[in-house]
Structures are given as C-alpha cells and as structure tokens.
Scaffold this motif. Structure first.
Motif, PDB file in Angstrom:
ATOM      1  N   PHE A 180       0.832  -1.208   0.000  1.00 33.07           N
ATOM      2  CA  PHE A 180       0.000   0.000   0.000  1.00 33.07           C
ATOM      3  C   PHE A 180       0.867   1.259   0.000  1.00 33.07           C
ATOM      4  O   PHE A 180       0.585   2.224  -0.732  1.00 33.07           O
ATOM      5  CB  PHE A 180      -0.920   0.003   1.215  1.00 33.07           C
ATOM      6  CG  PHE A 180      -1.778   1.233   1.327  1.00 33.07           C
ATOM      7  CD1 PHE A 180      -2.875   1.406   0.498  1.00 33.07           C
ATOM      8  CD2 PHE A 180      -1.481   2.226   2.246  1.00 33.07           C
ATOM      9  CE1 PHE A 180      -3.667   2.549   0.587  1.00 33.07           C
ATOM     10  CE2 PHE A 180      -2.257   3.362   2.341  1.00 33.07           C
ATOM     11  CZ  PHE A 180      -3.356   3.526   1.507  1.00 33.07           C
ATOM     12  N   LEU A 181       1.927   1.260   0.786  1.00 36.23           N
ATOM     13  CA  LEU A 181       2.827   2.417   0.818  1.00 36.23           C
ATOM     14  C   LEU A 181       3.513   2.602  -0.533  1.00 36.23           C
ATOM     15  O   LEU A 181       3.740   3.735  -0.974  1.00 36.23           O
ATOM     16  CB  LEU A 181       3.857   2.241   1.928  1.00 36.23           C
ATOM     17  CG  LEU A 181       3.303   2.277   3.355  1.00 36.23           C
ATOM     18  CD1 LEU A 181       4.417   2.011   4.372  1.00 36.23           C
ATOM     19  CD2 LEU A 181       2.630   3.613   3.649  1.00 36.23           C
ATOM     20  N   PHE A 211      -4.167  11.005  -8.811  1.00 36.89           N
ATOM     21  CA  PHE A 211      -3.703  10.246  -7.646  1.00 36.89           C
ATOM     22  C   PHE A 211      -4.501   8.951  -7.490  1.00 36.89           C
ATOM     23  O   PHE A 211      -3.924   7.871  -7.281  1.00 36.89           O
ATOM     24  CB  PHE A 211      -3.837  11.101  -6.384  1.00 36.89           C
ATOM     25  CG  PHE A 211      -3.217  10.486  -5.161  1.00 36.89           C
ATOM     26  CD1 PHE A 211      -1.887  10.732  -4.845  1.00 36.89           C
ATOM     27  CD2 PHE A 211      -3.956   9.667  -4.324  1.00 36.89           C
ATOM     28  CE1 PHE A 211      -1.312  10.163  -3.727  1.00 36.89           C
ATOM     29  CE2 PHE A 211      -3.387   9.089  -3.204  1.00 36.89           C
ATOM     30  CZ  PHE A 211      -2.065   9.338  -2.894  1.00 36.89           C
ATOM     31  N   ILE A 212      -5.827   9.038  -7.610  1.00 38.08           N
ATOM     32  CA  ILE A 212      -6.669   7.859  -7.439  1.00 38.08           C
ATOM     33  C   ILE A 212      -6.450   6.855  -8.571  1.00 38.08           C
ATOM     34  O   ILE A 212      -6.373   5.637  -8.344  1.00 38.08           O
ATOM     35  CB  ILE A 212      -8.149   8.267  -7.353  1.00 38.08           C
ATOM     36  CG1 ILE A 212      -8.400   9.044  -6.066  1.00 38.08           C
ATOM     37  CG2 ILE A 212      -9.057   7.043  -7.400  1.00 38.08           C
ATOM     38  CD1 ILE A 212      -8.110   8.273  -4.803  1.00 38.08           C
ATOM     39  N   ALA A 262     -12.878   9.414   0.115  1.00 39.58           N
ATOM     40  CA  ALA A 262     -12.212  10.545   0.774  1.00 39.58           C
ATOM     41  C   ALA A 262     -11.753  11.570  -0.257  1.00 39.58           C
ATOM     42  O   ALA A 262     -11.857  12.787  -0.036  1.00 39.58           O
ATOM     43  CB  ALA A 262     -11.030  10.051   1.603  1.00 39.58           C
ATOM     44  N   ALA A 263     -11.251  11.089  -1.392  1.00 41.91           N
ATOM     45  CA  ALA A 263     -10.818  12.009  -2.444  1.00 41.91           C
ATOM     46  C   ALA A 263     -11.995  12.791  -3.015  1.00 41.91           C
ATOM     47  O   ALA A 263     -11.892  13.994  -3.269  1.00 41.91           O
ATOM     48  CB  ALA A 263     -10.116  11.233  -3.553  1.00 41.91           C
ATOM     49  N   ILE A 295      -8.990  -4.972   2.450  1.00 40.85           N
ATOM     50  CA  ILE A 295      -8.089  -4.003   1.821  1.00 40.85           C
ATOM     51  C   ILE A 295      -8.770  -3.355   0.614  1.00 40.85           C
ATOM     52  O   ILE A 295      -8.505  -2.189   0.289  1.00 40.85           O
ATOM     53  CB  ILE A 295      -6.763  -4.684   1.397  1.00 40.85           C
ATOM     54  CG1 ILE A 295      -5.678  -3.633   1.149  1.00 40.85           C
ATOM     55  CG2 ILE A 295      -6.941  -5.553   0.187  1.00 40.85           C
ATOM     56  CD1 ILE A 295      -5.265  -2.855   2.345  1.00 40.85           C
ATOM     57  N   SER A 296      -9.695  -4.066  -0.025  1.00 38.05           N
ATOM     58  CA  SER A 296     -10.464  -3.462  -1.113  1.00 38.05           C
ATOM     59  C   SER A 296     -11.374  -2.360  -0.584  1.00 38.05           C
ATOM     60  O   SER A 296     -11.557  -1.325  -1.243  1.00 38.05           O
ATOM     61  CB  SER A 296     -11.310  -4.534  -1.815  1.00 38.05           C
ATOM     62  OG  SER A 296     -10.488  -5.532  -2.389  1.00 38.05           O
ATOM     63  N   VAL A 297     -11.933  -2.570   0.600  1.00 48.69           N
ATOM     64  CA  VAL A 297     -12.758  -1.535   1.224  1.00 48.69           C
ATOM     65  C   VAL A 297     -11.913  -0.307   1.554  1.00 48.69           C
ATOM     66  O   VAL A 297     -12.366   0.842   1.424  1.00 48.69           O
ATOM     67  CB  VAL A 297     -13.448  -2.083   2.488  1.00 48.69           C
ATOM     68  CG1 VAL A 297     -14.171  -0.968   3.241  1.00 48.69           C
ATOM     69  CG2 VAL A 297     -14.440  -3.175   2.119  1.00 48.69           C
ATOM     70  N   VAL A 298     -10.662  -0.528   1.954  1.00 49.67           N
ATOM     71  CA  VAL A 298      -9.758   0.595   2.215  1.00 49.67           C
ATOM     72  C   VAL A 298      -9.543   1.399   0.930  1.00 49.67           C
ATOM     73  O   VAL A 298      -9.525   2.643   0.946  1.00 49.67           O
ATOM     74  CB  VAL A 298      -8.417   0.088   2.778  1.00 49.67           C
ATOM     75  CG1 VAL A 298      -7.409   1.232   2.875  1.00 49.67           C
ATOM     76  CG2 VAL A 298      -8.619  -0.551   4.145  1.00 49.67           C
ATOM     77  N   PHE A 299      -9.389   0.713  -0.197  1.00 50.61           N
ATOM     78  CA  PHE A 299      -9.257   1.391  -1.487  1.00 50.61           C
ATOM     79  C   PHE A 299     -10.498   2.236  -1.777  1.00 50.61           C
ATOM     80  O   PHE A 299     -10.397   3.388  -2.215  1.00 50.61           O
ATOM     81  CB  PHE A 299      -9.071   0.361  -2.605  1.00 50.61           C
ATOM     82  CG  PHE A 299      -7.649   0.187  -3.022  1.00 50.61           C
ATOM     83  CD1 PHE A 299      -7.125   0.934  -4.051  1.00 50.61           C
ATOM     84  CD2 PHE A 299      -6.829  -0.724  -2.389  1.00 50.61           C
ATOM     85  CE1 PHE A 299      -5.809   0.775  -4.453  1.00 50.61           C
ATOM     86  CE2 PHE A 299      -5.519  -0.894  -2.777  1.00 50.61           C
ATOM     87  CZ  PHE A 299      -5.002  -0.138  -3.810  1.00 50.61           C
TER      88      PHE A 299
END
Length: 266
Positions: A65-66, A198-199, A248-249, A238-242
């Motif tokens: 992710f980083l 960015f996205i 958020a964007a 982790i897909s939900v985090v995406f």
C-alpha cells in the motif's frame, strides 16, 4: 398515452436499477470484509472487524500500500506541471496542430492498455530502470495525463481574457499575470485533475504488473498475486480501504472546489 406519473415511475425505475448495479459489488465486498468466518462469503458469517486488524498486521499488504501511495505521489507531481501548462496552452493560445493534439489525447481510450504497458516496459528496460518504483509513477502519468489536461483546460477556458489584459495594463509582466491571475483561475481544474490522477495511479494494475518485479509490487498487484491461490476476507478488507480512499478524495474534491467544477471538466 403515457402520463407524467408513469414517466416518473419508469425513470426512477431505471435509476434504481442503475444504482443497484453500481453499488452491488461494493456492498458485497463490504459485507465480505466484515465476516467472522475464515472464508470470504456473502452474506457474511457473523460480523467482525478482525480482518481489518489482520491487514494492519500484514506487513506485505502494508508495504504494498505504501508503494502504491509513492507511485501515486510521483504520478501527481509529474502531472501537475505537465497537465497545467498543456491545458492552459490548448485553452488560451493558438497552438499548431491543435486538432491533432486533441485527437492524440483520446489515444488512452483507443489503444489497449496492454499495448501502452508493453511499450513503456521496453522504454524503461532500455533505460535500465525497469523494476524500480518511480518509473511506474511516470507510466501512470503518461497514460492518464489527458484527464489532467482536460480538467485544467475546462478551468482555463472559463477565464475572462479581459482580466489578463487588465493586469497587463496595470503594469504586470507575463510572469506576474500568470502567477496572480491565470494560475488562481485554473486552480480548481488543477486540484480536481490532481486528485483524479492520484486515485487512478493508486488503482493502476496492468501497467504496474508489467513494470515491477516480485520484490516491489504495488497493492493491486499484491492482491492479484494473493487471489491466484485463495481469496480470503483480508483481501476484501483491503479493497474496502481502497474504496474509502476514493470516497475521501471525492469528499475532499467537493470541499475544495465543488463537484460541479469537476463534472464540467469531463
């Protein structure tokens, strides 16, 4: 004859179907990420946040992710000056071969992404930088730059040329006019284009798959490598985090410039 009430019912029926189709994958992924079981299922077997805790402990997912954030940052940093100057030039100046350039900007939608990815892989391979992270950011910028240009062009096209003439009449030089008149006017387009770049780079999979090696995979590639063996609920988490990053964007975009500015740039 179809009455206005019938038209409204039919219209809202189609709208409801579209909303269900668009939101169904997100609902399924969200529900699967909250399962208390050990396999990805929907409906979930009970409710638990353990898979979100699991991805916090998973160093491979966190590192991937980083890396994706780094790639997105490189893409955005390169896209801001390139897209801003190109967008302003296309909107305000008589550029030679302008129509040809406009057609060229449609190429990302007509050329298969695998073709662009292979071409970029050969370029970076000959340059001896294949397998590093920063070329992935450059590649994401190359294939998505039209979005940045269109966003800036939409803002620049709405700039009243009399404002720049007034600044010149007040003694402002070209650089001062650009910094204090033109640049503030196109800032909404720059912000919306930057967030979109960015996205898009954060979610880029195919180009990342071609340009990275097994040691420095980005998160989409890491997820792909994981589901080839077994799909576990931590991948849904982790897909939900995406999805949360995208939401958020959008929220940030609405707060900074308004979604109407973004939609007008499309």
């Amino acid at each position: 004859m179809i009455t206005s009430t019938s038209k409204s019912v039919i219209l809202w029926g189609f709208v409801s179907i579209a909303l269900i189709v668009l939101s169904a994958p997100t609902i399924v992924v969200l529900g699967s990420s909250l399962t208390a079981g050990n396999m990805i299922t929907f409906p979930p077997e009970g409710l638990s946040l353990k898979w979100y805790a699991a991805i916090l402990r998973a160093t491979d997912l966190r590192d991937a992710f980083l890396r994706s954030v780094f790639v997105s940052a490189v893409c955005t940093i390169v896209a801001i000056p390139a897209g801003t100057f190109a967008g302003i030039a296309l909107a305000k100046y008589a550029v030679r071969f302008e129509k040809a350039i406009q057609v060229y900007l449609l190429l990302p939608f007509t050329i298969p992404l695998i073709g662009s990815g292979i071409g970029l892989m050969l370029i970076f391979g000959n340059a001896g930088v294949l397998g590093q992270l920063w070329p992935v950011g450059i590649a994401c910028c190359v294939i998505n730059l039209p979005f940045m240009i269109w966003a800036v062009t939409a803002s620049a096209a709405s700039l009243d040329p009399d404002l720049e003439l007034a600044a010149a009449n007040c003694g402002a030089g070209p650089l001062q006019t650009f910094l204090y008149v033109t640049l503030p006017a196109v800032t909404p387009g720059i912000i919306s284009g930057s967030l979109l770049m960015f996205i898009l780079a954060l979610n880029e999979f195919l180009v990342s798959l071609l340009l990275v090696d097994a040691r420095i995979v980005t998160l989409p590639v890491q997820i792909y490598n994981s589901i080839r063996s077994i799909i576990t609920p931590d991948l849904a988490a982790i897909s939900v985090v995406f999805i949360a990053c995208a939401v958020a964007a959008i929220f940030l975009l609405d707060r900074l410039v308004g979604l109407d500015i973004f939609l007008k740039s499309k």
